[in-house]
Design a protein around this motif. Structure first.
Motif, PDB file in Angstrom:
ATOM      1  N   LYS A 126       0.837  -1.213   0.000  1.00 28.37           N
ATOM      2  CA  LYS A 126       0.000   0.000   0.000  1.00 28.37           C
ATOM      3  C   LYS A 126       0.870   1.260   0.000  1.00 28.37           C
ATOM      4  N   PHE A 127       1.921   1.250   0.802  1.00 25.26           N
ATOM      5  CA  PHE A 127       2.739   2.448   1.000  1.00 25.26           C
ATOM      6  C   PHE A 127       3.437   2.865  -0.291  1.00 25.26           C
ATOM      7  N   PHE A 128       4.110   1.927  -0.928  1.00 24.97           N
ATOM      8  CA  PHE A 128       4.911   2.294  -2.105  1.00 24.97           C
ATOM      9  C   PHE A 128       4.067   2.465  -3.367  1.00 24.97           C
ATOM     10  N   CYS A 129       2.882   1.886  -3.401  1.00 26.74           N
ATOM     11  CA  CYS A 129       2.007   2.046  -4.573  1.00 26.74           C
ATOM     12  C   CYS A 129       1.065   3.246  -4.432  1.00 26.74           C
ATOM     13  N   SER A 130       1.081   3.875  -3.268  1.00 26.65           N
ATOM     14  CA  SER A 130       0.172   4.986  -3.012  1.00 26.65           C
ATOM     15  C   SER A 130       0.496   6.196  -3.888  1.00 26.65           C
ATOM     16  N   ASP A 131      -0.514   6.977  -4.195  1.00 27.23           N
ATOM     17  CA  ASP A 131      -0.335   8.206  -4.959  1.00 27.23           C
ATOM     18  C   ASP A 131       0.106   9.369  -4.061  1.00 27.23           C
ATOM     19  N   ILE A 132       0.250   9.128  -2.772  1.00 26.03           N
ATOM     20  CA  ILE A 132       0.643  10.168  -1.821  1.00 26.03           C
ATOM     21  C   ILE A 132       2.140  10.039  -1.537  1.00 26.03           C
ATOM     22  N   ASP A 133       2.878  11.144  -1.695  1.00 24.17           N
ATOM     23  CA  ASP A 133       4.313  11.129  -1.436  1.00 24.17           C
ATOM     24  C   ASP A 133       4.564  11.290   0.063  1.00 24.17           C
ATOM     25  N   TYR A 134       5.824  11.068   0.486  1.00 20.64           N
ATOM     26  CA  TYR A 134       6.098  10.946   1.915  1.00 20.64           C
ATOM     27  C   TYR A 134       7.531  11.320   2.255  1.00 20.64           C
ATOM     28  N   ALA A 135       7.711  11.855   3.467  1.00 15.68           N
ATOM     29  CA  ALA A 135       9.062  12.068   4.012  1.00 15.68           C
ATOM     30  C   ALA A 135       8.981  12.071   5.532  1.00 15.68           C
ATOM     31  N   LEU A 136      10.052  11.639   6.172  1.00 16.41           N
ATOM     32  CA  LEU A 136      10.158  11.686   7.627  1.00 16.41           C
ATOM     33  C   LEU A 136      11.495  12.291   8.009  1.00 16.41           C
ATOM     34  N   VAL A 137      11.609  12.684   9.282  1.00 13.47           N
ATOM     35  CA  VAL A 137      12.857  13.242   9.798  1.00 13.47           C
ATOM     36  C   VAL A 137      13.357  12.364  10.934  1.00 13.47           C
ATOM     37  N   THR A 138      14.632  12.057  10.908  1.00 16.43           N
ATOM     38  CA  THR A 138      15.300  11.357  11.999  1.00 16.43           C
ATOM     39  C   THR A 138      16.655  12.026  12.231  1.00 16.43           C
ATOM     40  N   VAL A 139      17.408  11.541  13.219  1.00 14.97           N
ATOM     41  CA  VAL A 139      18.688  12.153  13.567  1.00 14.97           C
ATOM     42  C   VAL A 139      19.718  11.042  13.770  1.00 14.97           C
ATOM     43  N   HIS A 140      20.862  11.193  13.099  1.00 14.62           N
ATOM     44  CA  HIS A 140      21.927  10.204  13.217  1.00 14.62           C
ATOM     45  C   HIS A 140      22.519  10.224  14.624  1.00 14.62           C
ATOM     46  N   TYR A 141      22.858   9.025  15.121  1.00  9.93           N
ATOM     47  CA  TYR A 141      23.458   8.908  16.449  1.00  9.93           C
ATOM     48  C   TYR A 141      24.822   8.213  16.338  1.00  9.93           C
ATOM     49  N   PRO A 142      25.878   8.744  16.955  1.00 12.86           N
ATOM     50  CA  PRO A 142      25.882   9.805  17.977  1.00 12.86           C
ATOM     51  C   PRO A 142      26.165  11.206  17.460  1.00 12.86           C
ATOM     52  N   SER A 143      26.240  11.402  16.137  1.00  6.62           N
ATOM     53  CA  SER A 143      26.618  12.717  15.614  1.00  6.62           C
ATOM     54  C   SER A 143      25.498  13.748  15.777  1.00  6.62           C
ATOM     55  N   PHE A 144      24.263  13.275  15.895  1.00 10.88           N
ATOM     56  CA  PHE A 144      23.069  14.117  15.961  1.00 10.88           C
ATOM     57  C   PHE A 144      22.919  14.986  14.710  1.00 10.88           C
ATOM     58  N   ALA A 145      23.401  14.472  13.600  1.00  8.33           N
ATOM     59  CA  ALA A 145      23.190  15.142  12.319  1.00  8.33           C
ATOM     60  C   ALA A 145      21.802  14.778  11.795  1.00  8.33           C
ATOM     61  N   PRO A 146      21.019  15.753  11.366  1.00  2.00           N
ATOM     62  CA  PRO A 146      19.656  15.455  10.903  1.00  2.00           C
ATOM     63  C   PRO A 146      19.648  14.745   9.564  1.00  2.00           C
ATOM     64  N   ARG A 147      18.619  13.957   9.364  1.00  2.00           N
ATOM     65  CA  ARG A 147      18.462  13.290   8.075  1.00  2.00           C
ATOM     66  C   ARG A 147      16.986  13.240   7.710  1.00  2.00           C
ATOM     67  N   THR A 148      16.669  13.695   6.529  1.00  3.30           N
ATOM     68  CA  THR A 148      15.314  13.562   5.985  1.00  3.30           C
ATOM     69  C   THR A 148      15.309  12.354   5.067  1.00  3.30           C
ATOM     70  N   VAL A 149      14.371  11.454   5.296  1.00  3.63           N
ATOM     71  CA  VAL A 149      14.282  10.221   4.507  1.00  3.63           C
ATOM     72  C   VAL A 149      13.008  10.281   3.673  1.00  3.63           C
ATOM     73  N   TYR A 150      13.166  10.130   2.375  1.00  2.00           N
ATOM     74  CA  TYR A 150      12.035  10.230   1.463  1.00  2.00           C
ATOM     75  C   TYR A 150      11.541   8.840   1.048  1.00  2.00           C
ATOM     76  N   LYS A 151      10.326   8.819   0.597  1.00  2.28           N
ATOM     77  CA  LYS A 151       9.667   7.560   0.223  1.00  2.28           C
ATOM     78  C   LYS A 151      10.505   6.747  -0.756  1.00  2.28           C
ATOM     79  N   LYS A 152      11.067   7.410  -1.752  1.00  2.00           N
ATOM     80  CA  LYS A 152      11.819   6.677  -2.784  1.00  2.00           C
ATOM     81  C   LYS A 152      13.060   6.002  -2.193  1.00  2.00           C
ATOM     82  N   GLU A 153      13.676   6.617  -1.157  1.00  2.00           N
ATOM     83  CA  GLU A 153      14.832   5.999  -0.510  1.00  2.00           C
ATOM     84  C   GLU A 153      14.433   4.772   0.302  1.00  2.00           C
TER      85      GLU A 153
END
Length: 427
Positions: A126-153
């Motif tokens: 359902k998720f990958f076939c959906s017509d709705i695009d997506y992104a989430l935010v997480t943070v690398h540990y222990p560097s605490f560098a931000p990372r945005t992860v997109y649906k295609k990734e």
């Protein structure tokens, strides 16, 4: 070049992080379904990334069931509900010691149940076939560098793409870091709890933000013409309280606040369902209230009701108080009227969790205040004391321990409001 119409604009829904308070977003989603609102992009952080993923899957029914049934044991092994009060935590003492032992041994809570839940509700098809695009935010540990992860990734992980949701929601140090593709990550809230920027990077032309805090994480979003901002009108409590009553409160509040944001309900802390006559009633009452209040402000002597260092000029006494309570620089007359009305209702002990029919409620309230001698026949100072006595006696019948009303400006607001109600006809 022709301008885009509202229906042609690409719209995003942005889910903020906040743990168990995410039930509020499910309530908001329910309202959006009923309103026929649909979005082309969904972004989220922490619990918001999970709600956003279910939005992408078009899984409202599953999300609604989840938030109506989930327990703390489905989040953490030997989990405890972390209420604000120490007493509430220690009332779960049978679970507390095993939880603490797990916490020490695992270097964080054992969130295996949480991961199983994500695996259960995440549907890669359902998720990958959906017509709705997506992104989430997480943070690398222990560097605490931000990372945005997109649906295609996320497609690289296929069925295991839920691990990115777990990474975004790994509220370290309560939860341990989540390992994804050989790297550790923790909660995206460490960087951006309301990921609006990724939504616009994905092509959104306007966004709806559903926050989980009464205070605004990104006050600047309130001034952006392309962003509609919904936030809880009341405090949702702590982020790790999965008590059933707390979740039901959040679900209901999310629904009501969203209906208010789209004009289907009225009120701020209270909720009113309008009728066809309600706009005209509000317009008339607000105009009458402001006439009476402005006249009263200009003539009333505030010098005995405030301290010397709190000097108040006549015309800023009451309206400034209402505007400050609203948090609005230049409120409209209807906004001032509703703030005065809700303040009076709190003093009278009306239940803020009840949904009121506005016209019927006004009739009931007018019947109550008409029981007093007509305020319009009194001088302001006399009416002032009659209203104070009315509120005191009304509250005593419900709560003998009520606090004494000291602020003369508040009493002047109530006096003007009651005068307006008495002056109204056909309510």
């Amino acid at each position: 070049m022709p301008e885009n119409t509202e229906n042609q604009r690409k719209k995003a829904i942005v889910f903020a992080g906040g743990g168990s308070k995410g039930a509020y977003q499910a309530g908001a989603w329910k309202a959006l379904e009923e309103l026929g609102e649909h979005f082309d992009i969904a972004t989220g952080t922490s619990i918001g990334s999970i709600n956003a993923a279910m939005y992408v899957q078009h899984d409202f029914e599953a999300a609604w069931q989840l938030w109506n049934t989930i327990t703390v044991e489905e989040i953490m092994t030997n989990g405890i509900n972390m209420d604000k009060s120490v007493e509430a935590i220690f009332s779960q003492r049978d679970q507390l010691i095993p939880f603490l032992k797990n916490f020490i041994n695992q270097k964080g809570a054992d969130v295996t149940p949480f991961h199983r839940k994500l695996d259960e509700y995440f549907d890669a098809g359902k998720f990958f076939c959906s017509d709705i695009d997506y992104a989430l935010v997480t943070v690398h540990y222990p560097s605490f560098a931000p990372r945005t992860v997109y649906k295609k990734e996320m497609q690289r992980l296929g069925e295991d793409a839920w691990k990115w949701l777990a990474a975004s929601g790994a509220c370290y140090p309560v939860f341990p870091p989540m390992n994804v593709e050989g790297e550790d990550y923790v909660d995206g809230g460490y960087f951006d709890n309301i990921p609006v920027a990724p939504a616009f990077k994905l092509g959104a032309e306007e966004a709806l933000v559903i926050d989980l805090k009464p205070d605004k994480n990104h006050a600047g979003y309130l001034h952006h013409p392309r962003i509609k901002y919904i936030k809880p009108s009341r405090d949702l409590g702590t982020f790790l309280n999965f008590d059933k009553d707390a979740l039901q409160f959040s679900l209901k509040l999310g629904y009501n606040d969203t209906m208010k944001a789209y004009g289907r309900y009225m009120g701020r802390l209270y909720t009113f369902v309008p009728s066809a006559d309600s706009p005209a009633q509000v317009e008339w009452l607000a105009d009458c209230f402001m006439d009476l209040l402005t006249e009263a402000e200009a003539s009333f002597d505030f010098s005995g009701s405030v301290k010397a260092k709190e000097r108040v000029n006549n015309l800023e006494g009451c309206t400034t108080l209402l505007a400050s309570s609203l948090g609005v620089f230049r409120p409209t007359e209807p906004e001032l009227f509703f703030e005065a009305l809700e303040s009076l209702l709190r003093q009278l002990g009306f239940d803020p969790d009840t949904v009121y029919d506005f016209s019927s409620f006004l009739y009931k309230l007018k019947t109550e205040v008409d029981g007093m001698y007509p305020m319009l026949e009194y001088e302001t100072e006399t009416a002032f004391e009659v209203v104070r006595s009315f509120i005191r006696n009304y509250r005593k019948s419900k709560n003998p321990e009520h606090k004494k009303l000291e602020d003369d400006r508040v009493m002047l607001i109530y006096t003007s409001l009651i005068r307006a109600l008495q002056k109204a006809e056909n309510l």
